[in-house]
Each structure stands twice: as structure tokens, then as C-alpha cells.
Design an enzyme around this catalytic site. Structure first.
Site, PDB file in Angstrom:
ATOM      1  N   LYS A  45       0.844  -1.213   0.000  1.00  0.00           N
ATOM      2  CA  LYS A  45       0.000   0.000   0.000  1.00  0.00           C
ATOM      3  C   LYS A  45       0.877   1.260   0.000  1.00  0.00           C
ATOM      4  CE  LYS A  45      -1.771   1.874   3.920  1.00  0.00           C
ATOM      5  NZ  LYS A  45      -1.503   3.325   3.945  1.00  0.00           N
ATOM      6  N   ASN A  46       1.879   1.278   0.845  1.00  0.00           N
ATOM      7  CA  ASN A  46       2.665   2.504   0.977  1.00  0.00           C
ATOM      8  C   ASN A  46       3.603   2.734  -0.203  1.00  0.00           C
ATOM      9  OD1 ASN A  46       1.350   3.039   3.305  1.00  0.00           O
ATOM     10  ND2 ASN A  46       3.068   2.617   4.682  1.00  0.00           N
ATOM     11  N   ARG A  85      -4.720  10.934   3.920  1.00  0.00           N
ATOM     12  CA  ARG A  85      -3.611  11.864   4.030  1.00  0.00           C
ATOM     13  C   ARG A  85      -2.624  11.734   2.870  1.00  0.00           C
ATOM     14  NH1 ARG A  85      -0.588  14.917   7.591  1.00  0.00           N
ATOM     15  NH2 ARG A  85       1.541  14.605   6.901  1.00  0.00           N
ATOM     16  N   CYS A  96      -4.869  13.445  12.169  1.00  0.00           N
ATOM     17  CA  CYS A  96      -5.574  12.174  12.071  1.00  0.00           C
ATOM     18  C   CYS A  96      -5.449  11.493  13.426  1.00  0.00           C
ATOM     19  CB  CYS A  96      -5.020  11.309  10.957  1.00  0.00           C
ATOM     20  SG  CYS A  96      -3.403  10.679  11.296  1.00  0.00           S
ATOM     21  N   ARG A 119       0.517  15.228  12.597  1.00  0.00           N
ATOM     22  CA  ARG A 119       1.145  14.991  11.292  1.00  0.00           C
ATOM     23  C   ARG A 119       1.326  16.273  10.481  1.00  0.00           C
ATOM     24  NH1 ARG A 119      -1.115   9.166   9.297  1.00  0.00           N
ATOM     25  NH2 ARG A 119       0.842   9.100   8.193  1.00  0.00           N
ATOM     26  N   PRO A 120       2.292  17.102  10.885  1.00  0.00           N
ATOM     27  CA  PRO A 120       2.541  18.350  10.147  1.00  0.00           C
ATOM     28  C   PRO A 120       3.102  18.096   8.745  1.00  0.00           C
ATOM     29  CG  PRO A 120       4.185  18.025  11.871  1.00  0.00           C
ATOM     30  CD  PRO A 120       3.203  16.917  12.014  1.00  0.00           C
ATOM     31  N   ILE A 121       3.180  19.184   7.948  1.00  0.00           N
ATOM     32  CA  ILE A 121       3.666  19.066   6.564  1.00  0.00           C
ATOM     33  C   ILE A 121       4.828  20.018   6.312  1.00  0.00           C
ATOM     34  CG2 ILE A 121       1.582  18.191   5.417  1.00  0.00           C
ATOM     35  CD1 ILE A 121       1.218  21.386   4.878  1.00  0.00           C
ATOM     36  N   ASP A 122       5.398  20.553   7.419  1.00  0.00           N
ATOM     37  CA  ASP A 122       6.451  21.560   7.261  1.00  0.00           C
ATOM     38  C   ASP A 122       7.625  21.065   6.412  1.00  0.00           C
ATOM     39  OD1 ASP A 122       6.675  19.811   9.511  1.00  0.00           O
ATOM     40  OD2 ASP A 122       8.369  20.975  10.247  1.00  0.00           O
ATOM     41  N   LEU A 123       7.962  19.796   6.545  1.00  0.00           N
ATOM     42  CA  LEU A 123       9.134  19.272   5.816  1.00  0.00           C
ATOM     43  C   LEU A 123       8.847  19.155   4.320  1.00  0.00           C
ATOM     44  CD1 LEU A 123      10.259  16.590   8.414  1.00  0.00           C
ATOM     45  CD2 LEU A 123      11.241  18.858   8.027  1.00  0.00           C
ATOM     46  N   ARG A 183      -8.834  -0.226   4.472  1.00  0.00           N
ATOM     47  CA  ARG A 183      -7.980   0.766   3.807  1.00  0.00           C
ATOM     48  C   ARG A 183      -6.621   0.166   3.463  1.00  0.00           C
ATOM     49  NH1 ARG A 183      -6.445   5.178   7.253  1.00  0.00           N
ATOM     50  NH2 ARG A 183      -5.003   5.262   5.523  1.00  0.00           N
TER      51      ARG A 183
END
Ligand code: UD1
Length: 417
Positions: free
Chosen positions: A22-23, A92, A116, A121-125, A396
């Protein structure tokens, strides 16, 4: 609503074929946005998350068609640069369209993914990486808008080896002008699979699987055919199921190297694991020793295996300590396991588990994907019947889990309520 009803089961025996990862498949599908023409992705798992990412691509005017385990993706004309909230909120990983769309169209507007169950779960990177390549990014009204007059290769240092940020950075650098070097990159096998896919489309990504990845941008990528690697987390889950319930199971379609962190811990717990010509064989009498676990980026113990492993340790001989270092709130399964009689205490990011001889079945809820799988494993071992609601979380990420387990002798059925 879907739920699983699980009964105490005999030792598991037989063979199980592990599905495509999946990943891996999610970023690979989004990476097809970088290319022109048709790609065929093989070994696609039949998962809800795959349907969602296809919907996201369809929204951009990309045609996707699934035939058995093959996915045909036709990227002729990308007609939209916007990913709305209704699509991104479902999963996500939709955020993985950010890098490829920016690289391909020079513009992308995408809903912020939000938190979640397992953490903020930030997205800064992700944003740091894209800015380093020359993206102008603005945030407002719950959306991120990124534009560029042309991405340029650069040096990107990730403060943490985030899997998703590494993937977004590789994908945007693939069509950037010049060379990009990502330092402190994630080393997960899924990153290697993504790099192989991009290279087979005509890209130039080197060093995937190490902490330094070098990408030489190319001007165009063309459609290709690629087979996805096996799912190491699904494999690990079946290994733990056998360890916990007892049995003798052969897992087919696995890459043994990817399973080393889980294999090492199961062996330490007293489970026999053998390499066989078609895969890996797991033999257990169902009574394991306590072991300590600390989740870490690959090749450390995977956070996605923490919940299934905790189910196992809740019936181990002795006391185990599990430390979760990747996500700040990934102990949601503990409350449910306790309802089944497990003896677990949480201290910050650590869980102290005193193994019990037995668990008892009851009504419980899957709170997220891996937590849900852990509860199925607990249900196989528990006395009586365990009813797991919110089973959509499990669908999922696990293909036909009840059918695969039933084929090994487990007593589990799916019910629609
Ligand atoms: C991926 C996997 C998920 C797995 C996780 C860690 C997919 C689709 N999902 O998720 O199953 O559990 O890797 O192995 O592949 N972080 C930041 N800033 C960022 C990005 C991440 O601080 O910009 C933090 C996260 O909050 C988290 C940690 O980094 O604490 C790891 O997250 P990351 O590796 O990015 O996970 P995902 O790619 O979201």
C-alpha cells in the site's frame, strides 16, 4: 457499517500470498502525474486507499482503469491543478500529489490534510523541500497553493527522515532543472520502489534506500510498466498473527530483507522463522516471551507494526516495554485491548505491558488501520467472540484480510450492519 466478528481460533496453518505494498503503490500512482502517456502498475492491492488515490487523479483529468491486479493510468491531459478538501480529507497520502503536480504544471492548490487519529502529522518538511527547489507557497482558507516559474535542483536537508516529505521531494526534483541532493532522507523500501518507478519512466534518481538521495532532473518522463514491491506491513501482521495464535504458516511474495526488524523481534520472543524457497515460514506454539520495542525510521522497528506487536505482547510471558517515537498519539488500540483484558499502562510515549494468559472477546472499535489489525489478532486469541466495528479502517490497508485469515483456519467473518 462493516464489522468483523472474530472467534477464538485454532493454530493457523497453510500459505498466504502477500499483496502489493500500500505505501509503495500510493506514491507510485501519484508519480505517474510526472509522465506523459500510459503507465501500467502491476501487483496493485485491492484496497480502499488505492480507490481514493485513483479518484484524486481522475479529478485532475487522468484516466485510471483497474483490470484484476493491474492499474492502467493514462496521463494525456491534466485538466485541473486543484485537489479539493472532499478528496484530501479521505486519505492523508493524497498530499503526495503536491510535488508531482507542481513539477508538471508549475502550479498546485491542495487542501491541507489536517490531523488524524495517530497524531497531528505536520507538513512543514514537505513545504521546506519544495521551497528549496524554488516553489512559492502560500497558505489560506485551509488550502496550500504552490507556484513556480521552474523548479531548480538544490540541496535539501530534512530535519527528520519523513517518508512523505522524501517522496514529495524526489518527485518534484525529478523534473527540476539540475541536481537535487536530499540529506537525512527516509530509507524505507517504498522510497526505493518509487525511485525505481521514476527511473523506469526515464528519470535519474540515485541513492534511494540510503540517507542521501541524488536526483538529476530530466525534461520529460514517459509512461512505463512497473510491479509494486510486496507489503512488508501486511507480511509482518501475518507473522505476528501466527506467532500469537500458534501455527505453521508460509508467507509467499515477500522480500525477506524488508522483514528483518520484525523477524528479529519475533525470534527474540521465541518464534521460529525460516527462509524457504518461496518466502518465509513462521512456526510458533502460541506462547511467546516478552520483548521490548522502540519504533524508529527504517531499518528500525516500523511504527506500523507497533499495534499488532502490542497485541502479541499482551499475551506474552513477562513484562514488555514499547516506546513509540514516530507518532505522538499511536496508542489508541490500548484502550480497546484493555477492554479485552490486557494489562497495559501508558507513560507518555511508552507502554508497559504485563503479559496475560488469556484475553476475552467483547465489542471493540478499530480506531485506525493498524490498530484495527491488532484487534483482529487479539480476537483470534481471545476466549469467545470479538466484534470489531469501524472495520473500514482495516479495509484501507489490508486486502481481503478475513478471507486470507480464514484460509489459514482462523474463524472470522465480515458483517454489514
Ligand atoms: C508514512 C506511511 C505510514 C507510516 C509512516 C512512518 C505512507 C502512505 N504512509 O506516513 O504508514 O506510519 O510513513 O513510517 O507511506 N513529520 C513532520 N513534518 C513533516 C512530515 C512528517 O514533523 O512535514 C513527522 C510526522 O508528524 C511524524 C514523523 O514525521 O511524527 C513521520 O512521518 P512521515 O514519515 O512523514 O509519515 P508519512 O509519510 O505521513
Amino acid at each position: 457499517m462493516t464489522r468483523f466478528v472474530v472467534s477464538q481460533s485454532p493454530p493457523l496453518s497453510g500459505r498466504v500470498k502477500i499483496s502489493g505494498s500500500k505505501n509503495s503503490v500510493l506514491p507510485i500512482i501519484t508519480a505517474s502525474l510526472l509522465s506523459e502517456g500510459r503507465s501500467i502498475i502491476e501487483d496493485i492491492p485491492a484496497l480502499e486507499d488505492v480507490n481514493v488515490i485513483c479518484d484524486v487523479l481522475n479529478n485532475f483529468g487522468v484516466k485510471t482503469q483497474r483490470v484484476n491486479s493491474k492499474l492502467f493510468i493514462d496521463v494525456d491531459d491534466i485538466t485541473s491543478y486543484q485537489a479539493p478538501y472532499e478528496l484530501v480529507r479521505k486519505m492523508r497520502a493524497s498530499f503526495l500529489v503536491l510535488g508531482p503536480l507542481l513539477a508538471r504544471l508549475g502550479r498546485v492548490k491542495i487542501s491541507l490534510p489536517g490531523g488524524c487519529a495517530i497524531g497531528t502529522r505536520p507538513i512543514d518538511l514537505h513545504l521546506k523541500a519544495l521551497r528549496a527547489l524554488g516553489a512559492d507557497i502560500s497558505l489560506g482558507h485551509g488550502y496550500i497553493e504552490a507556484t513556480t516559474r521552474g523548479l531548480k535542483g538544490n540541496r535539501i536537508y530534512l530535519d527528520f527522515p519523513s517518508v512523505g516529505a522524501t517522496e514529495n521531494a524526489i518527485m518534484s526534483a525529478a523534473l527540476a532543472d539540475g541536481v537535487t541532493v536530499i540529506e537525512n532522507a527516509a530509507e524505507e523500501p517504498e522510497i526505493i520502489d518509487l525511485a525505481n518507478f521514476i527511473n523506469s519512466m526515464g528519470g535519474n534518481v540515485k541513492g534511494a534506500g540510503t540517507d542521501t538521495i541524488k536526483i538529476e532532473g530530466v525534461s520529460r518522463l514517459k509512461g512505463t510498466t512497473h510491479s509494486v514491491i510486496p507489503d512488508r506491513i501486511e507480511a509482518g501482521t501475518f507473522m505476528v498473527a501466527t506467532a500469537m495464535n500458534g501455527g505453521d504458516v508460509i508467507l509467499e511474495n515477500v522480500i525477506i530483507d524488508h522483514l528483518k526488524p520484525v523477524e528479529a523481534k519475533l525470534k527474540e520472543a521465541g518464534v521460529e522463522i525460516l527462509e524457504v524457497p518461496c518466502g518465509i515460514r513462521v512456526v510458533s506454539n502460541g506462547r511467546v516471551k516478552a520483548v521490548d520495542i522502540k519504533t524508529l525510521p527504517y531499518p528500525g522497528f516500523p511504527t506500523d507494526m507497533q499495534a499488532p506487536m502490542m497485541a502479541l505482547l499482551s499475551v506474552a510471558r513477562g513484562t514488555s516495554i514499547v516506546i513509540e517515537t514516530i507518532f505522538e498519539n499511536r496508542f489508541m488500540h490500548v484502550a480497546e485491548l484493555k477492554r479485552m483484558g490486557a494489562n497495559i499502562k501508558i507513560e507518555g510515549r511508552s507502554a508497559i505491558i504485563e503479559g496475560r494468559k488469556k484475553l476475552t472477546g467483547t465489542h471493540i472499535q478499530a480506531t485506525d488501520l493498524r490498530a484495527g489489525a491488532a484487534l483482529i489478532l487479539a480476537g483470534l486469541k481471545a476466549q469467545g467472540e470479538t466484534v470489531i466495528s469501524n472495520a473500514y479502517h482495516i479495509d484501507r490497508g489490508y486486502e481481503r484480510i478475513e478471507q486470507k485469515l480464514s484460509a489459514l483456519g482462523a474463524v472470522i467473518r465480515r458483517e454489514q450492519t
